[in-house]
Design a protein around this motif. Structure first.
Motif, PDB file in Angstrom:
ATOM      1  N   PRO A 115       0.772  -1.245   0.000  1.00 13.40           N
ATOM      2  CA  PRO A 115       0.000   0.000   0.000  1.00 13.40           C
ATOM      3  C   PRO A 115       0.806   1.299   0.000  1.00 13.40           C
ATOM      4  O   PRO A 115       0.272   2.346  -0.322  1.00 13.40           O
ATOM      5  N   PHE A 116       2.071   1.248   0.332  1.00 16.41           N
ATOM      6  CA  PHE A 116       2.878   2.471   0.340  1.00 16.41           C
ATOM      7  C   PHE A 116       3.468   2.776  -1.037  1.00 16.41           C
ATOM      8  O   PHE A 116       4.064   3.827  -1.245  1.00 16.41           O
ATOM      9  N   ILE A 117       3.299   1.857  -1.987  1.00 11.32           N
ATOM     10  CA  ILE A 117       3.813   2.075  -3.341  1.00 11.32           C
ATOM     11  C   ILE A 117       2.672   2.545  -4.239  1.00 11.32           C
ATOM     12  O   ILE A 117       1.590   1.966  -4.239  1.00 11.32           O
ATOM     13  N   GLY A 118       2.937   3.609  -4.990  1.00 10.43           N
ATOM     14  CA  GLY A 118       1.926   4.142  -5.891  1.00 10.43           C
ATOM     15  C   GLY A 118       2.561   5.047  -6.925  1.00 10.43           C
ATOM     16  O   GLY A 118       3.772   5.007  -7.148  1.00 10.43           O
ATOM     17  N   HIS A 119       1.761   5.879  -7.528  1.00  8.91           N
ATOM     18  CA  HIS A 119       2.197   6.767  -8.608  1.00  8.91           C
ATOM     19  C   HIS A 119       2.291   8.191  -8.072  1.00  8.91           C
ATOM     20  O   HIS A 119       1.373   8.679  -7.416  1.00  8.91           O
ATOM     21  N   MET A 120       3.399   8.877  -8.360  1.00  3.84           N
ATOM     22  CA  MET A 120       3.654  10.203  -7.808  1.00  3.84           C
ATOM     23  C   MET A 120       3.794  11.248  -8.910  1.00  3.84           C
ATOM     24  O   MET A 120       4.279  10.963  -9.998  1.00  3.84           O
ATOM     25  N   GLY A 121       3.378  12.453  -8.578  1.00  4.96           N
ATOM     26  CA  GLY A 121       3.534  13.591  -9.469  1.00  4.96           C
ATOM     27  C   GLY A 121       3.894  14.831  -8.678  1.00  4.96           C
ATOM     28  O   GLY A 121       3.924  14.825  -7.446  1.00  4.96           O
ATOM     29  N   ILE A 122       4.146  15.899  -9.400  1.00  2.02           N
ATOM     30  CA  ILE A 122       4.515  17.186  -8.798  1.00  2.02           C
ATOM     31  C   ILE A 122       3.677  18.259  -9.493  1.00  2.02           C
ATOM     32  O   ILE A 122       3.433  18.172 -10.697  1.00  2.02           O
ATOM     33  N   VAL A 123       3.233  19.264  -8.740  1.00  4.14           N
ATOM     34  CA  VAL A 123       2.261  20.225  -9.255  1.00  4.14           C
ATOM     35  C   VAL A 123       2.846  21.635  -9.277  1.00  4.14           C
ATOM     36  O   VAL A 123       3.441  22.093  -8.304  1.00  4.14           O
ATOM     37  N   THR A 124       2.650  22.323 -10.394  1.00  7.20           N
ATOM     38  CA  THR A 124       3.134  23.696 -10.550  1.00  7.20           C
ATOM     39  C   THR A 124       2.349  24.652  -9.658  1.00  7.20           C
ATOM     40  O   THR A 124       1.327  24.288  -9.070  1.00  7.20           O
ATOM     41  N   SER A 125       2.808  25.886  -9.603  1.00  8.81           N
ATOM     42  CA  SER A 125       2.114  26.920  -8.824  1.00  8.81           C
ATOM     43  C   SER A 125       0.728  27.219  -9.399  1.00  8.81           C
ATOM     44  O   SER A 125      -0.154  27.685  -8.684  1.00  8.81           O
ATOM     45  N   GLU A 126       0.529  26.920 -10.675  1.00 11.62           N
ATOM     46  CA  GLU A 126      -0.770  27.142 -11.322  1.00 11.62           C
ATOM     47  C   GLU A 126      -1.701  25.941 -11.177  1.00 11.62           C
ATOM     48  O   GLU A 126      -2.828  25.961 -11.658  1.00 11.62           O
ATOM     49  N   GLY A 127      -1.219  24.869 -10.555  1.00 12.78           N
ATOM     50  CA  GLY A 127      -2.061  23.700 -10.313  1.00 12.78           C
ATOM     51  C   GLY A 127      -2.002  22.628 -11.381  1.00 12.78           C
ATOM     52  O   GLY A 127      -2.817  21.712 -11.386  1.00 12.78           O
ATOM     53  N   GLU A 128      -1.037  22.703 -12.294  1.00 12.73           N
ATOM     54  CA  GLU A 128      -0.914  21.685 -13.332  1.00 12.73           C
ATOM     55  C   GLU A 128      -0.061  20.524 -12.820  1.00 12.73           C
ATOM     56  O   GLU A 128       1.090  20.707 -12.446  1.00 12.73           O
ATOM     57  N   ILE A 129      -0.657  19.337 -12.792  1.00  9.70           N
ATOM     58  CA  ILE A 129       0.028  18.135 -12.342  1.00  9.70           C
ATOM     59  C   ILE A 129       0.944  17.637 -13.451  1.00  9.70           C
ATOM     60  O   ILE A 129       0.523  17.519 -14.595  1.00  9.70           O
ATOM     61  N   HIS A 130       2.186  17.317 -13.093  1.00 10.17           N
ATOM     62  CA  HIS A 130       3.146  16.703 -14.010  1.00 10.17           C
ATOM     63  C   HIS A 130       3.509  15.349 -13.409  1.00 10.17           C
ATOM     64  O   HIS A 130       3.994  15.291 -12.272  1.00 10.17           O
ATOM     65  N   ASP A 131       3.270  14.275 -14.152  1.00 13.00           N
ATOM     66  CA  ASP A 131       3.666  12.956 -13.665  1.00 13.00           C
ATOM     67  C   ASP A 131       4.158  12.101 -14.823  1.00 13.00           C
ATOM     68  O   ASP A 131       3.536  12.041 -15.865  1.00 13.00           O
ATOM     69  N   PHE A 132       5.306  11.477 -14.601  1.00 10.26           N
ATOM     70  CA  PHE A 132       5.947  10.607 -15.587  1.00 10.26           C
ATOM     71  C   PHE A 132       5.152   9.306 -15.600  1.00 10.26           C
ATOM     72  O   PHE A 132       5.274   8.474 -14.720  1.00 10.26           O
ATOM     73  N   ALA A 133       4.307   9.152 -16.630  1.00 10.32           N
ATOM     74  CA  ALA A 133       3.325   8.072 -16.641  1.00 10.32           C
ATOM     75  C   ALA A 133       3.676   6.916 -17.579  1.00 10.32           C
ATOM     76  O   ALA A 133       2.924   5.958 -17.670  1.00 10.32           O
ATOM     77  N   GLY A 134       4.779   7.008 -18.258  1.00 11.41           N
ATOM     78  CA  GLY A 134       5.170   5.929 -19.161  1.00 11.41           C
ATOM     79  C   GLY A 134       6.307   6.382 -20.049  1.00 11.41           C
ATOM     80  O   GLY A 134       6.736   7.538 -19.999  1.00 11.41           O
ATOM     81  N   ALA A 135       6.822   5.459 -20.841  1.00 11.07           N
ATOM     82  CA  ALA A 135       7.955   5.758 -21.712  1.00 11.07           C
ATOM     83  C   ALA A 135       7.664   6.984 -22.580  1.00 11.07           C
ATOM     84  O   ALA A 135       6.629   7.048 -23.242  1.00 11.07           O
ATOM     85  N   TYR A 136       8.544   7.950 -22.503  1.00  9.96           N
ATOM     86  CA  TYR A 136       8.478   9.165 -23.316  1.00  9.96           C
ATOM     87  C   TYR A 136       7.194   9.972 -23.097  1.00  9.96           C
ATOM     88  O   TYR A 136       6.777  10.718 -23.967  1.00  9.96           O
TER      89      TYR A 136
ATOM     90  N   ASN B 135      -6.072  18.436 -13.125  1.00 11.61           N
ATOM     91  CA  ASN B 135      -6.686  17.779 -11.964  1.00 11.61           C
ATOM     92  C   ASN B 135      -6.649  16.256 -11.963  1.00 11.61           C
ATOM     93  O   ASN B 135      -7.267  15.638 -11.108  1.00 11.61           O
ATOM     94  N   LYS B 136      -5.956  15.646 -12.893  1.00  7.97           N
ATOM     95  CA  LYS B 136      -5.864  14.181 -12.915  1.00  7.97           C
ATOM     96  C   LYS B 136      -4.435  13.749 -13.174  1.00  7.97           C
ATOM     97  O   LYS B 136      -3.718  14.371 -13.935  1.00  7.97           O
ATOM     98  N   MET B 137      -4.088  12.648 -12.530  1.00  7.78           N
ATOM     99  CA  MET B 137      -2.779  12.051 -12.779  1.00  7.78           C
ATOM    100  C   MET B 137      -2.934  11.007 -13.877  1.00  7.78           C
ATOM    101  O   MET B 137      -4.045  10.663 -14.260  1.00  7.78           O
ATOM    102  N   GLY B 138      -1.828  10.483 -14.347  1.00  6.98           N
ATOM    103  CA  GLY B 138      -1.852   9.484 -15.402  1.00  6.98           C
ATOM    104  C   GLY B 138      -2.607   8.222 -15.019  1.00  6.98           C
ATOM    105  O   GLY B 138      -3.074   7.492 -15.887  1.00  6.98           O
ATOM    106  N   PHE B 139      -2.759   7.973 -13.712  1.00  6.68           N
ATOM    107  CA  PHE B 139      -3.438   6.762 -13.255  1.00  6.68           C
ATOM    108  C   PHE B 139      -4.653   7.064 -12.386  1.00  6.68           C
ATOM    109  O   PHE B 139      -5.075   6.219 -11.595  1.00  6.68           O
ATOM    110  N   GLY B 140      -5.219   8.244 -12.509  1.00  9.42           N
ATOM    111  CA  GLY B 140      -6.448   8.555 -11.779  1.00  9.42           C
ATOM    112  C   GLY B 140      -6.353   9.830 -10.962  1.00  9.42           C
ATOM    113  O   GLY B 140      -5.423  10.620 -11.093  1.00  9.42           O
ATOM    114  N   ASN B 141      -7.344  10.004 -10.100  1.00  8.32           N
ATOM    115  CA  ASN B 141      -7.416  11.191  -9.255  1.00  8.32           C
ATOM    116  C   ASN B 141      -6.333  11.176  -8.185  1.00  8.32           C
ATOM    117  O   ASN B 141      -5.900  10.115  -7.737  1.00  8.32           O
TER     118      ASN B 141
END
Length: 191
Positions: free
Chosen positions: A47-68, A75-81
């Motif tokens: 349960p401690f392993i999951g998908h992580m992202g980082i969010v800009t000051s404007e609220g845009e989520i950036h997450d490395f979701a797959g090759a390239y 408001n959404k990550m590559g693998f959900g809310n």
């Protein structure tokens, strides 16, 4: 606690920088945060392993979701809310490269995202946590220059907040069902 929460700011941070640092859980708006969501099957086992992202000051989520591919969404990550978030304190940014802390944060995210858009994804060595770590290392966040997957998992477990009870349950229901299934299976096989 209300739906909106202000990130703790030191008195040295400019007023205009503090204005962008509001979280609105109801709108899935997490500026200046590290964010996390469970990965089906993998999070059910650990349960401690999951998908992580980082969010800009404007609220845009950036997450490395797959090759390239670096997902960029308001408001959404590559693998959900977003299920869990860690609000950062701008005073923890130690290397601004002569910019405001907010500009340095956004530039580090953009730089990391640009680099990872040309990389292969590897579940263990070069993953979403590595993408976030690259940005934090550039900022010398919390005075640390060697952020990595293990540090990020530890810090998210220690400082992250769940968006809601339902998203907390979303994280752990698979794990609980797997444990119950395993116990039932063991008991049935012993009979």
């Amino acid at each position: 606690t209300g739906a909106s929460t202000h990130v703790g700011m030191s008195s040295t941070v400019k007023d205009e920088e503090a204005e962008v640092a509001f979280v609105d859980k109801k709108r899935d708006f997490f500026p200046l945060c590290l964010v996390w969501t469970p990965l089906p099957l993998l999070t059910w086992l650990l349960p401690f392993i999951g998908h992580m992202g980082i969010v800009t000051s404007e609220g845009e989520i950036h997450d490395f979701a797959g090759a390239y591919y670096v997902n960029k969404s308001p408001n959404k990550m590559g693998f959900g809310n977003v299920t869990k978030f860690w609000r950062i304190d701008l005073s923890d940014i130690k290397n601004t490269r002569g910019k405001s802390k907010v500009e340095a944060w956004d530039d580090a995210i953009e730089s990391s995202s640009n680099a990872y858009q040309s990389m292969m994804h590897n579940l263990v060595c070069n993953n979403c946590h590595s993408h976030v770590a690259k940005a934090l290392n550039q900022l010398e966040f919390r005075g640390i220059k060697c952020w990595n997957t293990v540090f990020l998992i530890f810090y998210m477990c220690s400082f992250g907040q769940y968006v809601s009870w339902s998203r907390f349950l979303q994280t752990y229901v698979g794990f609980v069902l797997m444990v119950v299934f395993t116990i039932v299976l063991v008991c049935v096989l012993k009979i």
